[in-house]
Design an enzyme around this catalytic site. Structure first.
Site, short mmCIF file in Angstrom:
data_model
loop_
_atom_site.label_atom_id
_atom_site.label_comp_id
_atom_site.label_asym_id
_atom_site.label_seq_id
_atom_site.Cartn_x
_atom_site.Cartn_y
_atom_site.Cartn_z
NE ARG A 145 -5.24 6.20 14.35
CZ ARG A 145 -5.68 6.17 13.70
NH1 ARG A 145 -6.89 6.57 13.33
NH2 ARG A 145 -4.97 5.94 12.18
N GLY A 190 0.38 -1.20 -0.06
CA GLY A 190 -0.09 0.00 -0.06
C GLY A 190 0.99 1.58 0.39
CE LYS A 205 -10.77 7.98 11.69
NZ LYS A 205 -10.41 7.85 9.78
N GLY A 255 -3.64 10.74 1.38
CA GLY A 255 -4.31 9.66 2.31
C GLY A 255 -4.91 9.26 2.64
CG HIS A 290 -2.62 15.69 5.33
ND1 HIS A 290 -2.96 15.47 4.22
CD2 HIS A 290 -3.09 14.56 6.26
CE1 HIS A 290 -3.15 13.71 4.11
NE2 HIS A 290 -3.52 13.90 5.10
CB CYS A 332 -2.04 11.58 8.44
SG CYS A 332 -3.68 11.55 7.66
#
Lengths: 359, 359
Positions: A114, A27, A234, A174, A263, A143
């Site tokens: 998470r 990936g 998030k 992303g 980003h 991220c």
């Protein structure tokens, strides 16, 4: 690539090498993990590359060796010391427990664990010490969260942090390699005066898809019932967990842009201590780990995705005092979302585990 | 194009037609002005098109007539009732006084006079009544300011406005036709794996230029000594002037994106009255002039540049209550920067002048 070796806090190679596995090796993030392990000369005794059945049998190059990719199944974690997961939340939920049962420490780049209690969510520059509390799984934050907390931590430590309002400018990588291809095809179509086709962004499984080329889409991930997207929630929840500040006021608006990698974030903060100058903030940022200050307006020096892509650090610029709030500041934070935002933070966690003798 | 005729507050054609001049008729905004005058069936008796010497002699089409463009010189304003200026601040400073001396009312789309005392800075949905105080020149605000104040005014009226923090996502067309061409050329270069060339953005006269294609550049206009750009200070100062709120807390971070047309804004506000719901805000926005509410997350309905370009209205969506502040809200505001952000607001001011019998 030398900068990769110089970046971070450095770590000394132990006599022992480790058996490292990458789940999702083919990936966008997995290939970066492989590349960083090599650049960092990570002490690897054995490397196991795992993926879906579709990619199994292909090879990837590591330290001048071809390594055959195997299908990710529970039995593949025998003898693995460190397993880096980046193959989607459902794969992590299925396979991470098996890896832990086999004695591996899992560093998971998905959102699967998470917010679970008992699972440390770690950005080494901010909360490396939380690694001591791990029970086999360590989560790598989102991220957009990572780069923000790296930049805010030195300010939090020195001045106290009360409030954060962030608007993001997020890159297409992303959302994976297919999203990058889609953006490029759409761009070419529009340049040719043809209708662009959209099938992936903003969310592959969603009902509606919109072109990202020459556009800005205020949706990343699906919507929560409160009107925020999961990506926004998030950022809000992870920031509080990483900083151990459940009381911190955090708000986020997350927007996808036609940028391949990198980003950007426009961040407004309010701190406890009043009256600090821009140069006070500069001093804090310059001394902090993992940050490069790029802030000289008169020289047109500020961070941009085009200059941050491919680098490990978090770049901070456009630091300004709010014109009304004595404890308010604005800044512009940019980082490579595949590196510090994903692959590099995961490998950095692995390096911290070695340094702290937790693996 | 029917929507143009339907939009706005409507106005009735007087028996008298007006002599209208456009200064900067061949520019990105000037051509839109011409197009809107035609679509709105503005009562024009005579139309004078003015430009630099370079474009003089060319023709532009208006109501099936070819109109020859003349060089903009002070004597060309004889008999002009309404002069729409959009040819840069230095041209406005040089020629607007001459136009006023000849009896014209100047509607100026540059920043030349915006902050001057005695010069109304007008967005008809917000402060149309300020037109009564004009002394010959009326200033049209900055594109990014206009769309924001249209969206915030109904909230300010009902709930009181205390604080605004805006991060912008601005289109390249705001920098003119050449900037659009540059972005397209850069995009094609990058798609061809060639190095993109940059000579215009972020600021043509500045020392350094950066590619905007597949990038995000946190500089629009030059830097002020306080670290803010002129674009950011325009948003701050103009918002206070238009809303007659020198005490309003406003902060802005302005960012250029690879989008051709359509500015987007992520806006955080704090209001006086606490406890209003998203649906309360929706009601205010839906009833307000010039706004289209596009806010249904579950249907993935939200404003985007790709859907706002070519339309006259200001589109608002992603309205959310702040999760910490009882009087805090977030929203996403998009509008066509050449239309409501420039040409349409100017023509709308001209329509208001007629309605108020000020011309």
């Amino acid at each position: 690539m030398r900068q990769w070796i110089q970046a971070g806090r450095g770590f000394s190679v132990k006599s022992k090498g480790y058996h490292v596995a990458i789940v999702g090796a083919t990936g966008a993030v997995g290939t970066q993990m492989l590349s960083i392990l090599e650049q960092r000369q990570f002490p690897i005794e054995k490397l196991t590359l795992l993926s879906s059945a579709r990619s199994a049998g292909q090879t990837l190059r590591y330290n001048d060796q071809d390594i055959t990719i195997q299908e990710a199944t529970p039995d593949k974690f025998q003898g693995v010391d460190i397993a880096l997961f980046s193959a989607g939340g459902s794969i992590s939920k299925k396979l991470a427990p098996a890896a832990v049962e086999h004695g591996a420490i899992v560093i998971d780049n998905t959102s699967a664990f998470r917010m679970d209690e008992g699972i440390p969510l770690v950005v080494p520059e901010v909360n490396e010490k939380d690694l001591h509390d791990h029970n086999g799984i360590i989560a790598n934050p989102n991220c957009s969260t990572i780069q923000m907390v790296v930049a805010l931590e030195p300010i939090r430590q020195a001045l106290g942090l009360k409030k954060v309002v962030v608007s993001t400018y997020q890159a297409v990588s992303g959302a994976g390699k297919n999203a990058i291809d889609e953006m490029k095809e759409q761009s070419q179509s529009i340049l040719n005066n043809e209708e662009p086709k959209a099938q992936i962004l903003p969310v592959k499984s969603a009902e509606r898809h919109f072109p990202i080329a020459f556009n800005a889409v205020p949706q990343i991930d699906v919507f929560d019932e409160n009107g925020y997207t999961f990506e926004e929630m998030k950022m809000i929840n992870e920031t509080k967990k990483i900083m151990h500040m459940p009381e911190l006021k955090v708000a986020a608006t997350c927007v996808r842009l036609p940028v391949e990698t990198g980003h950007s974030e426009s961040v407004y903060i309010e701190v406890e201590k009043e009256g600090k100058t821009v140069s006070d903030i500069h001093n804090l940022l310059e001394k902090a780990p993992g940050i490069v200050l790029q802030d000289s307006p008169q020289d047109q020096l500020y961070p941009m995705p085009s200059t941050a892509a491919g680098k490990l650090e978090v770049f901070v610029g456009r630091v300004r005092q709010d014109l009304d709030e004595k404890n308010g500041y604005h800044m512009w934070i940019v980082s490579d979302n595949l590196l510090k935002g994903a692959a590099w933070n995961s490998v950095q966690i692995a390096e911290s585990l070695i340094k702290l003798e937790l693996v």
